[in-house]
Design an enzyme around this catalytic site. Structure first.
Site, PDB file in Angstrom:
ATOM      1  N   GLY A  57       0.788  -1.233   0.000  1.00 29.86           N
ATOM      2  CA  GLY A  57       0.000   0.000   0.000  1.00 29.86           C
ATOM      3  C   GLY A  57       0.819   1.281   0.000  1.00 29.86           C
ATOM      4  N   TRP A  59       2.117   2.918  -2.579  1.00 25.98           N
ATOM      5  CA  TRP A  59       1.636   3.837  -3.624  1.00 25.98           C
ATOM      6  C   TRP A  59       0.283   4.437  -3.221  1.00 25.98           C
ATOM      7  CZ3 TRP A  59       2.874   2.856  -9.489  1.00 25.98           C
ATOM      8  CH2 TRP A  59       4.252   2.734  -9.636  1.00 25.98           C
ATOM      9  N   ASP A  77      -4.986  -5.994  -4.938  1.00 28.31           N
ATOM     10  CA  ASP A  77      -3.804  -6.869  -4.924  1.00 28.31           C
ATOM     11  C   ASP A  77      -4.245  -8.275  -4.599  1.00 28.31           C
ATOM     12  OD1 ASP A  77      -0.537  -6.210  -4.601  1.00 28.31           O
ATOM     13  OD2 ASP A  77      -1.194  -8.191  -3.889  1.00 28.31           O
ATOM     14  N   ASP A  93      -7.254 -10.951  -8.058  1.00 28.83           N
ATOM     15  CA  ASP A  93      -6.239 -11.120  -9.104  1.00 28.83           C
ATOM     16  C   ASP A  93      -6.625 -10.209 -10.266  1.00 28.83           C
ATOM     17  OD1 ASP A  93      -4.654 -11.899 -11.151  1.00 28.83           O
ATOM     18  OD2 ASP A  93      -5.031 -14.063 -10.933  1.00 28.83           O
ATOM     19  N   ASP A 118       2.065  -1.424 -10.420  1.00 25.21           N
ATOM     20  CA  ASP A 118       3.442  -1.690  -9.969  1.00 25.21           C
ATOM     21  C   ASP A 118       3.610  -3.191  -9.754  1.00 25.21           C
ATOM     22  OD1 ASP A 118       5.995  -1.189  -9.037  1.00 25.21           O
ATOM     23  OD2 ASP A 118       5.352  -0.873  -6.970  1.00 25.21           O
ATOM     24  N   LYS A 158       4.882  -0.433 -14.423  1.00 22.98           N
ATOM     25  CA  LYS A 158       6.274  -0.911 -14.331  1.00 22.98           C
ATOM     26  C   LYS A 158       6.476  -1.966 -15.406  1.00 22.98           C
ATOM     27  CE  LYS A 158       7.451  -3.643 -10.758  1.00 22.98           C
ATOM     28  NZ  LYS A 158       7.737  -3.777  -9.317  1.00 22.98           N
TER      29      LYS A 158
HETATM   30  C1  LIG Z   1       6.084  -4.451  -5.933  1.00 20.00           C
HETATM   31  S1  LIG Z   1       4.667  -4.968  -5.195  1.00 20.00           S
HETATM   32  C2  LIG Z   1       3.715  -3.533  -5.258  1.00 20.00           C
HETATM   33  C3  LIG Z   1       4.132  -2.520  -4.240  1.00 20.00           C
HETATM   34  C4  LIG Z   1       3.160  -1.371  -4.131  1.00 20.00           C
HETATM   35  N1  LIG Z   1       3.169  -0.561  -5.321  1.00 20.00           N
HETATM   36  C5  LIG Z   1       3.485  -0.509  -2.935  1.00 20.00           C
HETATM   37  O1  LIG Z   1       3.958   0.600  -3.148  1.00 20.00           O
HETATM   38  O2  LIG Z   1       3.247  -0.949  -1.843  1.00 20.00           O
HETATM   39  C6  LIG Z   1       3.969  -5.983  -6.403  1.00 20.00           C
HETATM   40  C7  LIG Z   1       2.678  -6.579  -5.981  1.00 20.00           C
HETATM   41  O3  LIG Z   1       2.079  -7.147  -7.104  1.00 20.00           O
HETATM   42  C8  LIG Z   1       1.191  -8.113  -6.611  1.00 20.00           C
HETATM   43  N2  LIG Z   1       0.700  -8.999  -7.685  1.00 20.00           N
HETATM   44  C9  LIG Z   1       1.420  -9.840  -8.425  1.00 20.00           C
HETATM   45  N3  LIG Z   1       0.634 -10.480  -9.313  1.00 20.00           N
HETATM   46  C10 LIG Z   1      -0.621 -10.025  -9.109  1.00 20.00           C
HETATM   47  C11 LIG Z   1      -1.837 -10.310  -9.693  1.00 20.00           C
HETATM   48  N4  LIG Z   1      -1.956 -11.207 -10.684  1.00 20.00           N
HETATM   49  N5  LIG Z   1      -2.913  -9.638  -9.249  1.00 20.00           N
HETATM   50  C12 LIG Z   1      -2.799  -8.742  -8.260  1.00 20.00           C
HETATM   51  N6  LIG Z   1      -1.662  -8.434  -7.665  1.00 20.00           N
HETATM   52  C13 LIG Z   1      -0.587  -9.081  -8.082  1.00 20.00           C
HETATM   53  C14 LIG Z   1       1.987  -8.818  -5.556  1.00 20.00           C
HETATM   54  O4  LIG Z   1       1.133  -9.432  -4.622  1.00 20.00           O
HETATM   55  C15 LIG Z   1       2.765  -7.656  -4.959  1.00 20.00           C
HETATM   56  O5  LIG Z   1       2.235  -7.237  -3.750  1.00 20.00           O
END
Ligand SMILES: C[S@@+](CC[C@H](N)C(=O)[O-])C[C@H]1O[C@@H](n2cnc3c(N)ncnc32)[C@H](O)[C@@H]1O
Length: 874
Positions: A57, A59, A77, A93, A118, A158
Site C-alpha cells: 500500500g 503507492w 492486490d 487477481d 506496480d 512498471k
Molecule cells: C512491488 S509490489 C507492489 C508494491 C506497491 N506498489 C506498494 O507501493 O506498496 C507488487 C505486488 O504485485 C502483486 N501482484 C502480483 N501479481 C498479481 C496479480 N496477478 N494480481 C494482483 N496483484 C498481483 C503482488 O502481490 C505484490 O504485492
C-alpha cells in the site's frame, strides 16, 4: 515479496528504505511514485485513481497524500491490504473478471484519471498465479486501464526490459498521446525495472482486441531470438572484440544484473567460456565445492578471480580455465592432456586445450616480438644519443641538434665520413685542437700525444677494443652528466625548495671560493681553460700579443682545457723560471687554489676594472711564491727529497704525501672565516642539530676532549679526492656519504624542548595585535580614570551618585564601550524539535534553531572559502 528477503537481501536497507520507515510509508517503492509524480504531476489534479497490484500500500499512501481530498482511490492486490484512510481496497487477481467487476462496482459510472500498476509476478513463491509473466501482467493492467481511464487520463506501469519491451511500448503508443519510459532515482540500478508513463489517453471507441492479447502482442519476437548463438558470441570472454550489445533485453523472469553460478556448473558444464562471460561470481556452496577450495591447484588467484568475473582480464580467465582443466583431471572427468591424442572420447577437451595453448603461444610470440622491437629501438636511440653528444664534444653539433635523426636522407651522402668519430679523433689529435669535455677521454688523448709510440698507433685505421670501450664509456658518462643536468634543470623549474637549496649551496661555495684577488686570477685562468667560445678567443688574442710564450701555451691548450687542476698548477710553475726543486714545494700551498671558481666569480673578474691587474696579479703571485719558498726552506731535508722525487713524475703530483707537521699549512683563511660565521650563527640561534647538541653535551660533561674531536675528524669520509668524479655522483655522495655521528636521547629531548618553546611563541602579527589591544585598553582605562577624577571633584553630586557614575565610567573603560554579547542557545532541529514552530519546550532566553544539515553546509562553505583563499595566495 517475501518479508525476510526484503530485510536480509544485500544492500536492501538503503536510504529509501530508511526514509520510508521514517516517513511512515509501508514500502520504499512509495518514493518511486513520489518521484514519478514530481516529474509528471498526474496526482495533484486526479479525482479518481486505481492502483493495481497495490500491496502493501505504499503507492496508495502516496496517492492519498498527493491527491485532493474527497477523491476516490481504489487499491487491488492478490494479498489483502491493511486499511488506509480514504482508500478502498480489494484482494483480487487483476487478471480475472472478478477483479474487474469489483472495481466497476466501486466506481459505478466514474472514470479514473490515473491507473497505476506496480505489479510483479510473485516469482519463487508458491503462488498459483505465477503463470503470468511480468509482460502479460502489464498487458492485463493495460486492459483494465483502457476500460476505466477517462479520455486524457494517465497510466503508469512498471515494465522490465525484456524481449517484450518494445512490443509493449508500441501498444502503449497506439492508445496514448505521450509515452515516456523513465527510471526514478529510487529504483535500484541493479533492477531491470523501468516505469512507463502513458499520458493523454486517446480513448478510442473501438480497440482492437489483438492489442491486449498476449498471444498477439508477444508473438513475433518469440521465434526470432536465437539464444544459443547470440549468447555464445556475447559470452566468449576470449574474444571480447566480438561482443555485441544485448539489444534483446533480459531473459524472461531474469531481471537482475548480478548473476551467480556454482563451481560445479563451471567445472562440469559443457560451455565454461560462456559461463565466464555471463556470470558475475562463482560460488562454492556445497561440501564438495568447499573441498575444492582447499586443494593445492585452487590458488589464491583462482579464489580471487571467482569473486568477481566481470573485472577479470584475458590472463585471469586463462587461469580459471587452467584451474578447471586441472580439477577435471583430478576428478577423473578428463584424461591427462598428454593422453588426449590416444583417447577419442575427449575430442572436445582437446579442442579446448588447443585453443588455450594457441592463445598462450600467440601471447608469448607477441610479447617476445614487442620486447625485441623495444630493445632494438632503445639500442638505436642510445647509439644516436651517444654519437650526438660526442659530436657536441667535438663542437660539430649545436645542442639544438640533439634528437635530430642523423640518418636524415638529406644528410645521407658522405655523412658517415664526416661524422666518423674514429677519423675525427685521429685528425683532431694530430692537430691538437680537440677540446674535450670529458677528463678521461682527455687523458687518453694526452698520453697518445706525449708518447711517440702512441702516435704511431693512432695511424691505424681502427682503434683497439680498449680504446673503443674507453671512448664509449666516456661518451656514456658525458651522456649521464647531460641527463643529470637536465634532471636538475627540470627539478629547478618545478621545485622551489630545490632552487632555494641550490642557492644556499651556491652562496656557501662563493664564501669558500673567495680567497682574495690572487686566487681569482688562477680561477680565472682555469675558467678560460674550461671554456671555448669567447673566452678562448680572448686567450688566443692575449697569446698573439705575447709571441714569446706562444709555443708553450699552445702546448698547454693542446693538452686540453679540462686537464686536471693540479696539473695546471704544475704548468704554471713550469712557466715561471723557478728552480725545479723549490717549485715542487709550492704544491702544498697551491692546493686550495684548485677549487673551481663559480660563474659569479668569473663574471666579477671579467669586468674591465680588473683587466689591467695582470701584472699586479703576477706580482702578487711572485710575492706569494717567494713567501712560500721561504717557508719551504725550513722543512726537513727528508721532505725535500720526497718532493723532488715527486717532481720527476708529473702525474705523481696528484697525491701529495703529508707530514703531521704540515697540518698547519692545511688551515685555510677561508675556512677560518667560515668557522667564524658558523660560530656567529650558533651564538645567534644556538645549536640546532642533534649531533651538535650531543657533542656539546659530551664536551661539557667531559666525556669527550678536544683531541678526541680532532681524532674523530680523521675518518674514511674526511680526506676524499673528488677529482674527476661526475657532479651527479658528488651530489648523491654529499647526501649519504658522511660520518654517522651518534646522538643521545637527551640531545633530542633538548632540541624538542627548544622547538616547543619556539612553537609556543605567537607569530609576530598576533603578538603585535595583542600588544595593540593591551595598549588601547590601558589608554581607555587612563581616560576613564581621568573622567572619574573629574566626577569626583564635582560638587553638585551626592557621594552615592558619584560612586554610581564612576562605576559606570570604569566599566565602560574596561569593556571598551562594547556591550557584552548575549548568549544565544542553539537548539538542534531533530526528534521532538523537528518542524516545530514557536519556542521549543524548556528553552529560555535567545535561541536559534539549527539542523544538522545546515551545520554541515556551513562547514562545507567555510571549507570552500578557505581553499579558494589558499589557491589565490598560491
Ligand atoms: C512491488 S509490489 C507492489 C508494491 C506497491 N506498489 C506498494 O507501493 O506498496 C507488487 C505486488 O504485485 C502483486 N501482484 C502480483 N501479481 C498479481 C496479480 N496477478 N494480481 C494482483 N496483484 C498481483 C503482488 O502481490 C505484490 O504485492
Amino acid at each position: 515479496m517475501g518479508k525476510a528477503q526484503k530485510k536480509t537481501g544485500k544492500g536492501r536497507l538503503d536510504k529509501y528504505y530508511k526514509l520510508a520507515k521514517e516517513q511512515g510509508y509501508r514500502a520504499r517503492s512509495a518514493f518511486k511514485l513520489i518521484q514519478l509524480n514530481k516529474k509528471y504531476n498526474f496526482l495533484e489534479s486526479a479525482r479518481c485513481c486505481i492502483d493495481l497490484c497495490a500491496a502493501p500500500g505504499g503507492w496508495l499512501q502516496v496517492a492519498s497524500k498527493y491527491m485532493p481530498t474527497n477523491s476516490v482511490i481504489v487499491g487491488v492486490d492478490l494479498v489483502p491490504i491493511k486499511p488506509i484512510p480514504r482508500v478502498v481496497t480489494f484482494a483480487a487477481d487483476i487478471t480475472t473478471p472478478h477483479c474487474r467487476n469489483l472495481i466497476r462496482g466501486e466506481l459505478k459510472d466514474w472514470k479514473a484519471d490515473v491507473v497505476l500498476h506496480d505489479g510483479a509476478p510473485n516469482v519463487g513463491t508458491a503462488w498459483i498465479q505465477d503463470a503470468y509473466s511480468q509482460s502479460e501482467l502489464v498487458l492485463m493492467s493495460l486492459k483494465l486501464a483502457v476500460e476505466f481511464l477517462v479520455k486524457g487520463g494517465t497510466f503508469v506501469t512498471k515494465v522490465f526490459r525484456s524481449v517484450d519491451y518494445n512490443n509493449l511500448i508500441w501498444v502503449f503508443s497506439q492508445l496514448f498521446g505521450k509515452v515516456e519510459a523513465t527510471k526514478p532515482p529510487s529504483s535500484r540500478n541493479v533492477s531491470a525495472e523501468i516505469f512507463v508513463v502513458c499520458r493523454d489517453f486517446l480513448s478510442p471507441k473501438h480497440i482492437d482486441p489483438k492489442f491486449l492479447d498476449p498471444k498477439h502482442v508477444f508473438k513475433e519476437l518469440a521465434s526470432s531470438v536465437d539464444k544459443t548463438t547470440g549468447n555464445d558470441v556475447q559470452a566468449n570472454v576470449f574474444h571480447p572484440e566480438k561482443k555485441r550489445r544485448q539489444r534483446d533485453g533480459y531473459a524472461d523472469g531474469d531481471y537482475t544484473l548480478f548473476k551467480t553460478t556454482t563451481a560445479t556448473d563451471f567445472i562440469h558444464g559443457d560451455d565454461p567460456i560462456a559461463i565466464l562471460g555471463s556470470f558475475n561470481k562463482i560460488l562454492f556452496t556445497t561440501e564438495e565445492e568447499k573441498n575444492w577450495l582447499f586443494m593445492d591447484i585452487t590458488t589464491l588467484d583462482v579464489k580471487e578471480n571467482c569473486q568477481d568475473l566481470k573485472v577479470l582480464g584475458k590472463g585471469d580467465f586463462k587461469t580459471l580455465m587452467k584451474w578447471r582443466l586441472k580439477l577435471r583431471e583430478e576428478l577423473g572427468l578428463d584424461v591427462k592432456t598428454k593422453d588426449t591424442e590416444e583417447v577419442t572420447e575427449t575430442v572436445e577437451i582437446e579442442e579446448e586445450v588447443d585453443e588455450e595453448q594457441q592463445i598462450s603461444e600467440e601471447l608469448e610470440r607477441l610479447n617476445a616480438e614487442a620486447s625485441a622491437r623495444a630493445k632494438r629501438e632503445r639500442r638505436k636511440a642510445n647509439e644516436i644519443r651517444t654519437k650526438t653528444i660526442q659530436r657536441m664534444q667535438l663542437q660539430m653539433t649545436a645542442p639544438l641538434d640533439i634528437g635530430l635523426e642523423q640518418s636524415d636522407a638529406a644528410l645521407g651522402v658522405g655523412q658517415d665520413d664526416v661524422f666518423d668519430l674514429v677519423e675525427t679523433e685521429k685528425g683532431m689529435n694530430t692537430r691538437n685542437q680537440v677540446h674535450w669535455l670529458d677528463d678521461e677521454a682527455l687523458e687518453v688523448t694526452d698520453s697518445e700525444n706525449d708518447d711517440s709510440e702512441g702516435a704511431e698507433e693512432i695511424d691505424e685505421d681502427v682503434l683497439s677494443s680498449d680504446e673503443e670501450r674507453d671512448r664509449r664509456v666516456g661518451g656514456l658518462e658525458a651522456e649521464l652528466d647531460g641527463l643529470y643536468d637536465a634532471y636538475k634543470d627540470r627539478l629547478r623549474e618545478r621545485d622551489a625548495k630545490f632552487r632555494a637549496k641550490e642557492e644556499r649551496s651556491k652562496n656557501k661555495e662563493r664564501e669558500k671560493e673567495w680567497g682574495g684577488i690572487q686566487n681569482e686570477k688562477d680561477s680565472d685562468e682555469e675558467s678560460t681553460d674550461s671554456e671555448g667560445g669567447w673566452d678562448v678567443s680572448q686567450r688566443n688574442k692575449a697569446r698573439d700579443d705575447d709571441s714569446s710564450s706562444e709555443d708553450e701555451t699552445s702546448d698547454e691548450e693542446g693538452e686540453g682545457g679540462n686537464i686536471a687542476t693540479n696539473r695546471k698548477r704544475i704548468r704554471i710553475l713550469k712557466d715561471s723560471t723557478l728552480p725545479s726543486a723549490k717549485r715542487q714545494r709550492l704544491v702544498n700551498t697551491l692546493e686550495p687554489l684548485s677549487k673551481p671558481s663559480s660563474a659569479a666569480t668569473r663574471l666579477w673578474f671579467s669586468q674591465d676594472l680588473f683587466s689591467g691587474l695582470d701584472g699586479a696579479d703576477n706580482f702578487q703571485e711572485d710575492e706569494e711564491v717567494e713567501e712560500n719558498m721561504d717557508e719551504a726552506d725550513s722543512p726537513s731535508e727528508e721532505s725535500d727529497n720526497e718532493m723532488e722525487e715527486v717532481s720527476d713524475e708529473e702525474d705523481g703530483f696528484e697525491v701529495v704525501p703529508q707530514n703531521q707537521d704540515d697540518d698547519v699549512d692545511m688551515w685555510d683563511t677561508a675556512d677560518q672565516d667560515q668557522d667564524a660565521a658558523k660560530q656567529e650563527k650558533v651564538r645567534q640561534f644556538g645549536l640546532n642539530t642533534a649531533e651538535a647538541v650531543t657533542l656539546a653535551q659530551m664536551l661539557v660533561n667531559r666525556q669527550k676532549s678536544k683531541t678526541d674531536l680532532i681524532n674523530d675528524g680523521f675518518n674514511r669520509y674526511s680526506l676524499n679526492s673528488k677529482d674527476g668524479l661526475p657532479s651527479w655522483f658528488l651530489d648523491d655522495e654529499s647526501k649519504h656519504y658522511k660520518a654517522n655521528i651518534p646522538v643521545t636521547k637527551e640531545a633530542i629531548a633538548a632540541l624538542r624542548a627548544k622547538q616547543r618553546a619556539l612553537d609556543a611563541r605567537p607569530i609576530k602579527k598576533v603578538a603585535e595585535a595583542k600588544a595593540r589591544k593591551k595598549l588601547k585598553a590601558a589608554q581607555r582605562l587612563e581616560k576613564a580614570m581621568k573622567k572619574a577624577e573629574g566626577v569626583n571633584e564635582t560638587t553638585d553630586m551626592t557621594e552615592r551618585e558619584k560612586a554610581k557614575q564612576i562605576e559606570k565610567l570604569m566599566q565602560k573603560g574596561l569593556s571598551g564601550g562594547k556591550k557584552a554579547k548575549k548568549e544565544v542557545k542553539l537548539v538542534v532541529a531533530k526528534g521532538a524539535h523537528k518542524g516545530i514552530k514557536g519556542r521549543p519546550k524548556g528553552v529560555k532566553g535567545r535561541y536559534t534553531m539549527v539542523d544538522a544539515r545546515m551545520k554541515k553546509e556551513l562547514k562545507a562553505k567555510k571549507r570552500k572559502e578557505k581553499q579558494q583563499k589558499k589557491r589565490k595566495r598560491a
